[in-house]
Motif scaffolding. Structure first.
Motif, PDB file in Angstrom:
ATOM      1  N   GLY A   1      48.866   9.374 -16.891  1.00 54.68           N
ATOM      2  CA  GLY A   1      47.747   9.972 -16.634  1.00 54.68           C
ATOM      3  C   GLY A   1      46.317   9.754 -17.469  1.00 54.68           C
ATOM      4  O   GLY A   1      45.346  10.461 -17.393  1.00 54.68           O
ATOM      5  N   LYS A   2      46.273   8.929 -18.456  1.00 50.41           N
ATOM      6  CA  LYS A   2      45.069   8.428 -19.006  1.00 50.41           C
ATOM      7  C   LYS A   2      45.213   7.081 -19.160  1.00 50.41           C
ATOM      8  O   LYS A   2      46.211   6.389 -18.846  1.00 50.41           O
ATOM      9  N   GLY A   3      43.707   6.500 -19.205  1.00 53.98           N
ATOM     10  CA  GLY A   3      43.825   5.140 -19.639  1.00 53.98           C
ATOM     11  C   GLY A   3      43.941   4.248 -18.147  1.00 53.98           C
ATOM     12  O   GLY A   3      43.302   5.094 -17.049  1.00 53.98           O
ATOM     13  N   PHE A   4      44.306   3.098 -18.166  1.00 53.61           N
ATOM     14  CA  PHE A   4      44.203   2.194 -17.175  1.00 53.61           C
ATOM     15  C   PHE A   4      45.004   2.962 -15.967  1.00 53.61           C
ATOM     16  O   PHE A   4      44.801   2.407 -14.744  1.00 53.61           O
TER      17      PHE A   4
ATOM     18  N   GLY B   1      48.025  -2.899 -23.995  1.00 53.37           N
ATOM     19  CA  GLY B   1      48.438  -2.635 -25.358  1.00 53.37           C
ATOM     20  C   GLY B   1      47.423  -2.439 -26.035  1.00 53.37           C
ATOM     21  O   GLY B   1      47.523  -1.936 -27.351  1.00 53.37           O
ATOM     22  N   CYS B   2      45.794  -2.618 -25.808  1.00 54.62           N
ATOM     23  CA  CYS B   2      44.945  -2.348 -26.791  1.00 54.62           C
ATOM     24  C   CYS B   2      43.749  -1.212 -26.317  1.00 54.62           C
ATOM     25  O   CYS B   2      42.905  -1.093 -27.060  1.00 54.62           O
ATOM     26  N   GLY B   3      44.320  -0.436 -25.613  1.00 51.63           N
ATOM     27  CA  GLY B   3      43.615   0.764 -25.084  1.00 51.63           C
ATOM     28  C   GLY B   3      44.177   2.065 -25.834  1.00 51.63           C
ATOM     29  O   GLY B   3      44.292   1.911 -27.361  1.00 51.63           O
ATOM     30  N   LEU B   4      45.026   2.742 -25.107  1.00 54.68           N
ATOM     31  CA  LEU B   4      45.472   3.989 -25.790  1.00 54.68           C
ATOM     32  C   LEU B   4      46.530   3.711 -26.656  1.00 54.68           C
ATOM     33  O   LEU B   4      46.705   4.638 -27.815  1.00 54.68           O
ATOM     34  N   ALA B   5      47.173   2.460 -26.420  1.00 55.64           N
ATOM     35  CA  ALA B   5      48.254   2.218 -27.463  1.00 55.64           C
ATOM     36  C   ALA B   5      47.687   1.684 -28.824  1.00 55.64           C
ATOM     37  O   ALA B   5      48.546   1.729 -29.952  1.00 55.64           O
TER      38      ALA B   5
ATOM     39  N   HIS C   1      50.645  -3.606 -16.782  1.00 53.70           N
ATOM     40  CA  HIS C   1      49.948  -2.638 -17.791  1.00 53.70           C
ATOM     41  C   HIS C   1      50.865  -2.193 -18.680  1.00 53.70           C
ATOM     42  O   HIS C   1      52.252  -2.347 -18.363  1.00 53.70           O
ATOM     43  N   VAL C   2      50.657  -1.721 -19.847  1.00 57.49           N
ATOM     44  CA  VAL C   2      51.716  -1.114 -20.751  1.00 57.49           C
ATOM     45  C   VAL C   2      51.603   0.555 -20.663  1.00 57.49           C
ATOM     46  O   VAL C   2      50.730   1.225 -20.488  1.00 57.49           O
ATOM     47  N   CYS C   3      52.846   0.949 -20.752  1.00 59.16           N
ATOM     48  CA  CYS C   3      53.042   2.367 -20.500  1.00 59.16           C
ATOM     49  C   CYS C   3      53.883   2.722 -21.666  1.00 59.16           C
ATOM     50  O   CYS C   3      54.307   2.284 -22.590  1.00 59.16           O
ATOM     51  N   ASN C   4      54.034   4.293 -21.979  1.00 56.96           N
ATOM     52  CA  ASN C   4      54.706   4.648 -22.975  1.00 56.96           C
ATOM     53  C   ASN C   4      56.044   5.109 -22.645  1.00 56.96           C
ATOM     54  O   ASN C   4      56.382   5.215 -21.512  1.00 56.96           O
ATOM     55  N   ASP C   5      57.033   5.327 -23.591  1.00 60.30           N
ATOM     56  CA  ASP C   5      58.360   5.645 -23.427  1.00 60.30           C
ATOM     57  C   ASP C   5      58.613   7.182 -23.491  1.00 60.30           C
ATOM     58  O   ASP C   5      59.864   7.476 -23.420  1.00 60.30           O
ATOM     59  N   LEU C   6      57.568   8.063 -23.237  1.00 57.22           N
ATOM     60  CA  LEU C   6      57.684   9.443 -23.064  1.00 57.22           C
ATOM     61  C   LEU C   6      57.786  10.009 -21.629  1.00 57.22           C
ATOM     62  O   LEU C   6      57.855  11.070 -21.232  1.00 57.22           O
TER      63      LEU C   6
ATOM     64  N   VAL D   1      45.168   5.634 -14.655  1.00 60.31           N
ATOM     65  CA  VAL D   1      44.273   6.363 -13.873  1.00 60.31           C
ATOM     66  C   VAL D   1      43.493   5.486 -12.516  1.00 60.31           C
ATOM     67  O   VAL D   1      43.859   6.114 -11.403  1.00 60.31           O
ATOM     68  N   ALA D   2      43.194   4.149 -13.137  1.00 56.41           N
ATOM     69  CA  ALA D   2      42.724   3.480 -12.075  1.00 56.41           C
ATOM     70  C   ALA D   2      43.764   3.075 -10.926  1.00 56.41           C
ATOM     71  O   ALA D   2      43.508   2.751  -9.723  1.00 56.41           O
ATOM     72  N   VAL D   3      45.047   2.718 -11.300  1.00 56.13           N
ATOM     73  CA  VAL D   3      46.231   2.433 -10.688  1.00 56.13           C
ATOM     74  C   VAL D   3      46.584   3.790  -9.604  1.00 56.13           C
ATOM     75  O   VAL D   3      46.600   3.344  -8.412  1.00 56.13           O
ATOM     76  N   SER D   4      46.577   4.770 -10.233  1.00 54.08           N
ATOM     77  CA  SER D   4      46.857   6.035  -9.425  1.00 54.08           C
ATOM     78  C   SER D   4      45.948   6.160  -8.576  1.00 54.08           C
ATOM     79  O   SER D   4      46.094   6.675  -7.352  1.00 54.08           O
ATOM     80  N   ARG D   5      44.604   6.075  -8.605  1.00 56.59           N
ATOM     81  CA  ARG D   5      43.343   6.011  -7.735  1.00 56.59           C
ATOM     82  C   ARG D   5      43.737   5.301  -6.421  1.00 56.59           C
ATOM     83  O   ARG D   5      43.148   5.517  -5.324  1.00 56.59           O
ATOM     84  N   ARG D   6      44.363   4.114  -6.587  1.00 57.63           N
ATOM     85  CA  ARG D   6      44.403   3.020  -5.531  1.00 57.63           C
ATOM     86  C   ARG D   6      45.965   3.221  -4.778  1.00 57.63           C
ATOM     87  O   ARG D   6      45.894   2.979  -3.683  1.00 57.63           O
TER      88      ARG D   6
END
Length: 160
Positions: free
Chosen positions: A33-36, A127-131, A24-29, A38-43
């Motif tokens: 806590g948003k987007g995909f 890269g196509c959701g929140l990004a 998955h793609v994540c930010n540099d900050l 959230v599903a990863v953290s649930r698991r």
């Protein structure tokens, strides 16, 4: 033909046998806590914990655009954090946070890890959701970096 398999389903429950890497793609900050994710953290708790540690200790590691971190969450399952997003979209943002060059670099790192583990790669349309990116720009990078190296890739579209 892209060599990518497209399925409906949940990328956090990857299909198939053998070692699997969920990318998955994540930010540099350091935001999670948003987007995909959230599903990863649930698991699993480990990916978020390790991502936050990686960001917190960034002065002493490679955290930044184009970097990739790999967290083993089950015997045959890993999660790959690909830093391909500059900041986060806010109400005042101009432009989108996606950085295609960073995604390309991180996918190269992912390819190396997949080859090392003999793993297949599983992902949403990174890269196509929140990004704010487009799959028309990301798909050729996935093809060039992964399927061209004969790494099996499955892209999951969530839904029935």
């Amino acid at each position: 033909m892209s060599g990518i398999t497209y399925v409906r389903g949940d990328a956090t429950a990857p299909q198939g046998k053998g070692v699997k890497i969920i990318a998955h793609v994540c930010n540099d900050l350091g935001g999670w806590g948003k987007g995909f994710v959230v599903a990863v953290s649930r698991r699993w708790v480990e990916p978020e914990k390790e991502y936050r540690r990686w960001h917190r200790e960034r002065a002493k590691n490679d955290f930044g655009l184009g970097a990739a971190q790999f967290v083993q969450v089950e015997r045959l399952v890993w999660v790959a954090d690909l830093v391909g997003q500059r900041g986060m979209r806010t109400g005042r943002s101009s432009g989108v946070p996606v950085r295609y060059e960073a995604i390309d670099t991180a996918l190269g790192r992912l390819a190396g890890k997949a080859e090392e583990l003999g793993a297949s790669v599983h992902m949403p349309r990174i890269g196509c959701g929140l990004a704010g990116g487009t799959w028309a720009r990301v798909e050729p990078l996935v093809v060039q970096r992964l399927t061209a190296r004969e790494i099996p890739v499955t892209v999951y579209d969530f839904g029935a």
